[in-house]
Scaffold this motif. Structure first.
Motif, short mmCIF file in Angstrom:
data_model
loop_
_atom_site.label_atom_id
_atom_site.label_comp_id
_atom_site.label_asym_id
_atom_site.label_seq_id
_atom_site.Cartn_x
_atom_site.Cartn_y
_atom_site.Cartn_z
N ILE A 167 8.82 0.68 4.18
CA ILE A 167 8.54 1.80 5.65
C ILE A 167 7.26 3.32 4.88
CG2 ILE A 167 8.63 2.71 7.39
CD1 ILE A 167 11.86 1.31 7.85
N CYS A 168 6.24 2.95 5.85
CA CYS A 168 5.71 3.89 5.78
C CYS A 168 5.04 4.52 6.86
CB CYS A 168 3.82 3.04 5.05
SG CYS A 168 3.93 2.27 3.62
N GLU A 169 5.32 3.39 7.38
CA GLU A 169 4.67 4.39 9.23
C GLU A 169 5.55 3.71 9.75
OE1 GLU A 169 1.20 5.70 11.52
OE2 GLU A 169 0.82 4.89 9.73
N ILE B 155 0.73 -1.37 0.18
CA ILE B 155 -0.24 -0.17 -0.05
C ILE B 155 0.83 0.71 -0.02
CG2 ILE B 155 -2.05 -1.25 1.33
CD1 ILE B 155 -1.68 0.30 3.82
N CYS B 156 2.00 0.66 -0.09
CA CYS B 156 3.11 2.02 -0.24
C CYS B 156 2.80 2.54 -1.46
CB CYS B 156 4.43 1.78 0.41
SG CYS B 156 4.91 1.08 1.98
N LYS B 157 3.09 4.23 -1.00
CA LYS B 157 2.91 5.01 -2.28
C LYS B 157 4.21 5.18 -2.86
CE LYS B 157 -0.81 7.83 -1.41
NZ LYS B 157 -1.04 9.34 -0.24
N GLY B 158 4.52 4.81 -4.63
CA GLY B 158 5.63 4.70 -5.35
C GLY B 158 6.36 3.57 -5.29
#
Length: 100
Positions: A38-40, A25-28
């Motif tokens: 690592i998204c968050e 679900i990570c953008k890019g």
């Protein structure tokens, strides 16, 4: 994948074995690279004058009312004169007889 750590930790080891297809679900995200996205990251620490797992311990009587270590509760600059011990929780023996 979510990794939740509800205690003090010095690190998390994550091993990436790329097995297509990869979904994220990570953008890019670029699937041709073997990367870890690592998204968050949520960094938490104990409030002042608390320490330990889940921040359940109170700091002792650190010198000049300084903060203790939020990890292990030790007082970096020592204890107030009336107090002793690794965590500044013990009344000094000289003051036990004077009513302090």
């Amino acid at each position: 994948m979510n990794i939740t750590v509800n205690r003090v930790t010095q690190g998390i080891a994550l091993y990436n074995s790329k097995n297509p297809p990869i979904s994220t679900i990570c953008k890019g995200y670029e699937p041709s690279f073997a990367t870890i996205e690592i998204c968050e990251v949520f960094v938490m620490e104990c409030k002042d004058y608390k320490y330990g797992p889940n921040c359940v311990f109170d700091c002792g009587h650190c010198k000049n009312n300084t903060l203790c270590s939020k990890i292990d509760g030790t007082c970096e600059n020592g204890c107030e004169t009336e107090w002793s011990g690794s965590f500044c929780h013990k009344v000094s023996s000289a003051n036990e007889h004077t009513g302090y």
